[in-house]
Design a protein around this motif. Structure first.
Motif, short mmCIF file in Angstrom:
data_model
loop_
_atom_site.label_atom_id
_atom_site.label_comp_id
_atom_site.label_asym_id
_atom_site.label_seq_id
_atom_site.Cartn_x
_atom_site.Cartn_y
_atom_site.Cartn_z
N PHE A 81 53.74 14.83 4.43
CA PHE A 81 52.74 13.92 3.85
C PHE A 81 53.44 13.07 2.80
O PHE A 81 54.25 13.59 2.02
CB PHE A 81 51.61 14.71 3.19
N LYS A 82 53.07 11.83 2.75
CA LYS A 82 53.68 10.90 1.79
C LYS A 82 53.40 11.36 0.36
O LYS A 82 54.24 11.29 -0.52
CB LYS A 82 53.07 9.51 2.02
N TRP A 88 45.25 15.52 0.94
CA TRP A 88 43.85 15.86 0.63
C TRP A 88 42.88 15.03 1.47
O TRP A 88 41.84 15.52 1.88
CB TRP A 88 43.54 15.70 -0.86
N ARG A 89 43.26 13.76 1.70
CA ARG A 89 42.39 12.91 2.52
C ARG A 89 42.24 13.52 3.91
O ARG A 89 41.17 13.59 4.47
CB ARG A 89 42.97 11.49 2.60
N ASP A 95 35.34 10.13 0.61
CA ASP A 95 34.09 10.47 -0.08
C ASP A 95 32.92 10.82 0.84
O ASP A 95 32.27 11.84 0.65
CB ASP A 95 33.67 9.35 -1.02
N GLY A 96 32.72 9.98 1.88
CA GLY A 96 31.55 10.17 2.73
C GLY A 96 31.47 11.54 3.38
O GLY A 96 30.49 12.26 3.25
N GLU A 97 32.57 11.91 4.05
CA GLU A 97 32.55 13.17 4.80
C GLU A 97 32.98 14.36 3.92
O GLU A 97 32.99 15.49 4.36
CB GLU A 97 33.49 13.06 6.00
N THR A 244 40.88 22.99 -4.31
CA THR A 244 41.31 21.60 -4.29
C THR A 244 41.64 21.19 -5.73
O THR A 244 41.24 21.88 -6.68
CB THR A 244 40.16 20.70 -3.78
N ASP A 245 42.32 20.08 -5.89
CA ASP A 245 42.71 19.66 -7.25
C ASP A 245 41.48 19.47 -8.14
O ASP A 245 41.47 19.90 -9.30
CB ASP A 245 43.49 18.33 -7.20
N ASP A 246 40.45 18.83 -7.61
CA ASP A 246 39.27 18.57 -8.45
C ASP A 246 38.58 19.88 -8.83
O ASP A 246 38.13 20.05 -9.97
CB ASP A 246 38.27 17.67 -7.71
N ASP A 247 38.50 20.81 -7.89
CA ASP A 247 37.87 22.10 -8.21
C ASP A 247 38.73 22.94 -9.15
O ASP A 247 38.21 23.68 -9.99
CB ASP A 247 37.55 22.89 -6.93
N PHE A 248 40.03 22.80 -9.02
CA PHE A 248 40.97 23.47 -9.95
C PHE A 248 40.63 23.01 -11.36
O PHE A 248 40.43 23.82 -12.28
CB PHE A 248 42.39 23.05 -9.54
N VAL A 249 40.55 21.68 -11.54
CA VAL A 249 40.33 21.13 -12.87
C VAL A 249 38.94 21.53 -13.38
O VAL A 249 38.80 21.98 -14.52
CB VAL A 249 40.51 19.59 -12.86
N SER A 250 37.93 21.42 -12.54
CA SER A 250 36.60 21.75 -13.08
C SER A 250 36.45 23.25 -13.31
O SER A 250 35.77 23.66 -14.26
CB SER A 250 35.46 21.16 -12.27
#
Ligand code: SAH
Length: 348
Positions: A81-82, A88-89, A95-97, A244-250
């Motif tokens: 992955f680049k 993550w995408r 966002d939608g899915e 996920t990164d966002d859940d890690f942070v929250s």
């Protein structure tokens, strides 16, 4: 979680052409055989890919100053992955899915562990023999932290810990219960938590007087909010890769509220040499030290101390322990002694 380690073997030395050929033939060989050696296939392919990804990243002049999220990574099939965003995408979608794919990410993580035997060997992915060295390393780190942060702990201070992603309660039973008066366990897989409950029941466990496992929470980290100010230490080992990164942070932002003044987190995790490695089998990612540091700063957490775990088998990922605090570590002793040294003294 260590199971992933078996899959993600790191080359300690540069791969020579002869070695690459060896891996290539291993790949063919494993295709003919079936399951158990499939891991070897992954190992071989991953070594090869990982090496070139790391070499590519190191050769990239932007590599050093760019964000950790910009560094390339791999999945367990050796696909590159680049950057983390691209991975993550693909995993949790745009966002939608997002909600649906994210739910699926977590569901698959849990169902992987639901198929694992509730034993030390099970939670350590067949590496039950690293239990002892892991606990020893953790104990030395914890002792140092406790004497630094709670020097009066012996004077009847009631210490409470939370063991996150506790599995069968291996860390609580072998370590935390000896240092904390109460330990709560959080584990989303119910057959692991049942095993923990049973092995930590007072009749089955020789905990010191006034030391006990109190609460058993059957929830995943991303859905958990601790009781305000309950914990001296929140221990998070070999499970944060599922978030996920966002859940890690929250999670860490919410969990900070669960710490007592002076309390801290211990995060003990596998470390990728560069970028990240995604395990498609158990839906988890192994992050680099650089990646972790970027997430800690998003959480508003500071590294109080960190230490490498020594003595693990060569073929496993490196493992690091971080002690994290919500407040900025104070470097009092040095600055104070300097000030004091410069202050005029009274000659008696
Ligand atoms: N920390 C334990 C167990 C490690 S195995 C030990 O070192 O012995 C990894 C654990 O993470 C498993 O028990 C698994 O069920 C748990 N886990 C998986 N997804 C999780 C999530 N989203 N939140 C919390 N724990 C999770």
């Amino acid at each position: 979680m260590l199971d992933r380690l078996r899959l993600h073997v790191y080359p300690k030395e540069p791969l020579t052409c002869a070695k690459l050929t060896q891996y290539a033939s291993l790949k063919l060989e494993t295709k003919r055989r079936a399951k158990p050696t499939l891991h070897l296939l992954h190992v071989g392919r991953r070594k090869e890919k990982l090496r070139s990804a790391e070499a590519g990243a190191a050769a990239d002049p932007k590599h050093k100053e760019s964000s950790a999220m910009e560094v390339s990574g791999l999945d367990s099939d050796g696909k590159e992955f680049k950057n983390a965003e691209e991975m993550w995408r693909e995993q949790i979608g745009e966002d939608g899915e997002q909600q649906e794919k994210k739910t699926q990410w977590y569901r698959e993580g849990i169902s992987y562990w639901e198929g694992v035997e509730a034993s030390v060997d099970g939670v350590l992915g067949g590496f039950g023999n690293v239990n002892e060295v892991d606990i020893k390393g953790s104990e030395a780190f914890l002792q140092m932290l406790l004497s630094d942060r709670f020097p009066n702990a012996r004077n009847n201070q009631h210490l409470v810990a939370l063991d996150c992603g506790s599995g069968i309660g291996r860390i609580t039973k072998n370590l935390l219960i000896r240092y904390f008066n109460e330990v709560d366990l959080l584990e989303p897989v119910s057959h692991f938590l049942d095993a923990a409950r049973e092995s930590l029941a007072p009749e089955n466990h020789m905990a010191p007087d006034m030391h006990k496992a109190t609460n058993f929470f059957c929830v995943p980290l991303q859905d958990f909010t601790p009781e305000t100010g309950r914990y001296d230490v929140i221990w998070v080992q070999w499970c944060i890769g599922h978030l996920t990164d966002d859940d890690f942070v929250s999670f860490f932002k919410r969990a900070k509220v669960g710490l007592k003044p002076g309390g801290f987190f211990v995060l003990k995790e596998n470390i990728a040499r560069s970028g990240f490695v995604l395990d498609k089998e158990d839906r988890s990612i192994t992050r680099s030290d650089f990646y972790f540091k970027e997430l800690f700063s998003r959480c508003g957490l500071h590294i109080y101390k960190s230490k490498d775990q020594k003595g693990l088998p060569e073929e496993l990922f490196a493992v690091k322990m971080y002690a994290l605090t919500a407040e900025m570590p104070r470097r009092v002793s040095k600055s104070r002694s300097k000030v004091q040294a410069n202050r005029p003294g009274i000659i008696r």
